[in-house]
Design a protein around this motif. Structure first.
Motif, PDB file in Angstrom:
ATOM      1  N   LEU A 173      35.852  41.291  41.524  1.00  0.00           N
ATOM      2  CA  LEU A 173      35.777  42.138  40.337  1.00  0.00           C
ATOM      3  C   LEU A 173      36.960  41.897  39.403  1.00  0.00           C
ATOM      4  O   LEU A 173      36.785  41.780  38.195  1.00  0.00           O
ATOM      5  N   MET A 174      38.181  41.806  39.952  1.00  0.00           N
ATOM      6  CA  MET A 174      39.323  41.781  39.040  1.00  0.00           C
ATOM      7  C   MET A 174      40.507  40.902  39.415  1.00  0.00           C
ATOM      8  O   MET A 174      41.422  40.759  38.617  1.00  0.00           O
ATOM      9  N   ARG A 175      40.514  40.295  40.619  1.00  0.00           N
ATOM     10  CA  ARG A 175      41.745  39.594  41.011  1.00  0.00           C
ATOM     11  C   ARG A 175      41.539  38.151  41.466  1.00  0.00           C
ATOM     12  O   ARG A 175      42.478  37.495  41.905  1.00  0.00           O
ATOM     13  N   MET A 176      40.337  37.656  41.379  1.00  0.00           N
ATOM     14  CA  MET A 176      40.047  36.311  41.883  1.00  0.00           C
ATOM     15  C   MET A 176      40.589  35.243  40.927  1.00  0.00           C
ATOM     16  O   MET A 176      40.363  35.313  39.724  1.00  0.00           O
ATOM     17  N   GLU A 177      41.291  34.256  41.503  1.00  0.00           N
ATOM     18  CA  GLU A 177      41.806  33.139  40.700  1.00  0.00           C
ATOM     19  C   GLU A 177      41.409  31.818  41.336  1.00  0.00           C
ATOM     20  O   GLU A 177      41.188  31.765  42.552  1.00  0.00           O
ATOM     21  N   ASP A 178      41.307  30.754  40.519  1.00  0.00           N
ATOM     22  CA  ASP A 178      41.054  29.439  41.128  1.00  0.00           C
ATOM     23  C   ASP A 178      42.397  28.828  41.530  1.00  0.00           C
ATOM     24  O   ASP A 178      43.452  29.452  41.374  1.00  0.00           O
ATOM     25  N   GLU A 179      42.365  27.590  42.030  1.00  0.00           N
ATOM     26  CA  GLU A 179      43.589  26.961  42.563  1.00  0.00           C
ATOM     27  C   GLU A 179      44.668  26.848  41.492  1.00  0.00           C
ATOM     28  O   GLU A 179      45.852  26.879  41.785  1.00  0.00           O
ATOM     29  N   ILE A 217      39.157  33.952  37.502  1.00  0.00           N
ATOM     30  CA  ILE A 217      37.718  33.670  37.576  1.00  0.00           C
ATOM     31  C   ILE A 217      36.973  34.907  38.066  1.00  0.00           C
ATOM     32  O   ILE A 217      35.891  34.824  38.621  1.00  0.00           O
ATOM     33  N   SER A 218      37.598  36.095  37.885  1.00  0.00           N
ATOM     34  CA  SER A 218      36.920  37.316  38.311  1.00  0.00           C
ATOM     35  C   SER A 218      36.068  37.865  37.161  1.00  0.00           C
ATOM     36  O   SER A 218      36.174  37.423  36.013  1.00  0.00           O
ATOM     37  N   TYR A 219      35.259  38.838  37.491  1.00  0.00           N
ATOM     38  CA  TYR A 219      34.313  39.382  36.516  1.00  0.00           C
ATOM     39  C   TYR A 219      35.016  39.867  35.249  1.00  0.00           C
ATOM     40  O   TYR A 219      34.477  39.760  34.147  1.00  0.00           O
ATOM     41  N   PHE A 220      36.222  40.432  35.404  1.00  0.00           N
ATOM     42  CA  PHE A 220      36.902  40.975  34.225  1.00  0.00           C
ATOM     43  C   PHE A 220      37.598  39.929  33.352  1.00  0.00           C
ATOM     44  O   PHE A 220      38.252  40.293  32.375  1.00  0.00           O
TER      45      PHE A 220
END
Ligand code: GLC
Ligand code: CA
Length: 513
Positions: A277-283, A288-291
């Motif tokens: 939802l809010m904290r995903m990052e790529d390398e 790359i999160s929804y927000f």
């Protein structure tokens, strides 16, 4: 039995070092916290989670407890602690403490005793191997510093020796004991005595640190049957002796609720619903999160996994949802204040118990590159002093040197934002007031209506419909909102419902009711 008060709880997490220093020694303390309880209440919070307040050498920010029955003199006297709890209660605020069940400080007198080469009553109360030279696979250990002919198994840093709650699967009978062994059962009883002690002293429950860490070789992360057995036993004890007390686990798995916890944190674990939802990052560190406002995210997996998690636990407990915590980078400045309003309003209109990390309500920022203090490492940047004003040390302390340097900012402080009607703080207050006014947000009536790619996310809470657009461009979504519905709350510009679809302005959240 689902706890009655937890249902409508809104927590405020306090890292005691950093909140308010009453005596000018540069560290926050109980008297400081007590002086700010009205502020916490005015936000719309009705509960507090206090990070560890126990006597500790602070080799992991207090998660290395030296004496479980004593408060840290750094934070004040025993009376100051009791005054804090008593005053909080008189203002209608619940207080949960941090329980560190799995490990102690290496300076705990019981550990020092257990490290002796002469067997004694504490000898088996920590996990020791029988070989100082080898580290058993799958474990972290600490060796070469003790007289005992073995090494100490640790749970986190090498200063945090693991207490012996035993093993479920025994691979090395020479030193691994059953979780039903006499020593392991004694550790369990000791843990119960810690819990009773603080509940008797007025605490309303605990956040439980590394709740899944107790029994070793205990199946998979999602099951851990022997560890769960211990927690269910403790839950039964609470139900019998302290029916209002709550346990909130740091486990981040639906299993925690099956193990008897009242609520469980959904933490920032890469790829889980909170992260997506809010904290995903790529390398490369790209969001790359929804927000992400450019639309790199996708909310379909979020909705699917959040829905499954929620459905698995909703009849027996809660998901605890965090703005941030003392281990996690703050969301500012990764997101703008306009985005953060939408993010927090989304998070806290989903079904769960809100936890606001101190300072997030004014948009305090993560301080990149801070030198590590008390083994905070990269977490140090989320632990800087609360910003009360733009005066010396941001109004946190009168000391010349504080525990961590305070950030002085003309706008990101409580005094400035209290005066400014359009401030982040006043937004958070009005949002929490709105949330409180609608019982739908604390009900189990919840369903995703539309969750696809970076399109607007739409979900229902009872008769209310929430529509979210994370993007910097306007979007339309083919969802029918009943013609009798009105906009009852909006962040940013209001969405417009027409026959066959809703037009959703950039970076906005609208609640139709
Ligand atoms: C938990 C705490 C963290 C601590 C660790 C070891 O993850 O939140 O701050 O360092 O456990 O106790
Ligand atoms: Ca102080």
């Amino acid at each position: 039995m689902i706890s009655a008060w937890l249902k409508s709880a809104v927590f405020y997490e306090i890292y005691p070092n950093s909140f308010m220093d009453s005596n000018g020694d540069g560290y926050g303390d109980f008297k400081g916290i007590t002086s700010k309880l009205d502020y916490i209440k005015s936000l719309g919070c009705n509960a507090i989670w206090l990070n560890p307040h126990y006597d500790s050498p602070f080799k992991d920010g207090g998660y290395d407890v030296r004496d479980y029955f004593k408060v840290s003199p750094r934070f004040g006297s025993e009376e100051d602690f009791d005054e804090f709890i008593g005053t909080a209660h008189s203002k209608g605020l619940k207080v949960i403490l941090d329980l560190v069940p799995g490990h102690t400080s290496e300076e705990h007198p019981d550990f020092i005793k257990s490290a002796s080469n002469i067997p004694n009553e504490m000898y088996d109360r920590y996990i020791w191997t029988n070989d100082p030279w080898a580290c058993p696979q799958g474990f972290k250990n600490n060796s070469g510093r003790f007289d005992r002919n073995g090494s100490s198994i640790v749970n986190f840093f090498s200063t945090q020796p693991a207490l012996n709650y035993g093993f479920n699967r025994i691979d090395e009978p020479a030193w691994q004991m059953s979780y039903k062994s006499e020593a392991a059962l004694k550790t369990r009883e000791w843990l119960k005595s810690v819990i009773r002690y603080w509940l008797d002293r007025g605490a309303d429950g605990f956040r439980v640190d590394m709740a899944d860490s107790l029994v070793k070789n205990d199946g998979s992360q999602s099951e851990k049957p022997a560890t769960s057995e211990i927690w269910r036993e403790i839950r039964t004890m609470l139900d019998n002796e302290y029916p209002d007390a709550v346990l909130v686990s740091e486990w981040s798995n639906p299993q925690a609720i099956r193990a008897g916890f009242h609520a469980d944190f959904m933490l920032d674990h890469r790829g889980n619903p909170y992260s997506l939802l809010m904290r995903m990052e790529d390398e490369s560190g790209k969001n790359i999160s929804y927000f992400d406002a450019d639309g790199s995210g996708d909310c379909s997996k979020f909705a699917n996994d959040f829905g499954n998690w929620y459905n698995a636990i909703k009849n027996d407990g809660y998901i605890a949802l965090i703005s941030c915590n003392h281990d996690t980078p703050r969301l500012a400045p990764k997101y703008s204040q306009e985005q953060l309003k939408v993010i927090y309003a989304t998070l806290f209109t989903l079904p769960g118990v809100p936890f606001i990390y101190y300072g997030d309500e004014i948009g305090m920022t993560y301080m990149k590159g801070m030198p590590s203090v008390e083994c905070g490492f990269q977490r140090t940047g989320s632990r800087t002093p609360m910003q009360w004003s733009d005066e010396k040390n941001a109004g946190f302390s009168t000391a010349d040197k504080t525990f961590l340097p305070a950030t002085i900012d003309k706008q990101i402080n409580v005094a400035a934002q209290t005066k400014d009607k359009k401030s982040f703080l006043n937004f958070m207050k009005s949002f929490l007031e709105f949330r409180k006014s609608r019982k739908e947000f604390t009900s189990t009536d919840f369903e995703f209506v539309h969750a696809k790619g970076a399109e607007p996310l739409v979900y229902k809470r009872g008769a209310l419909t929430v529509v979210v657009n994370p993007l910097k461009v306007k979007q339309t979504v083919a969802v029918d909102i009943s013609p009798n519905s009105n906009v009852i709350f909006a962040v940013g510009k209001e969405a417009k419902a027409a026959k066959g679809g809703v037009t959703v302005p950039p970076i906005s959240l609208t609640v139709f009711g």
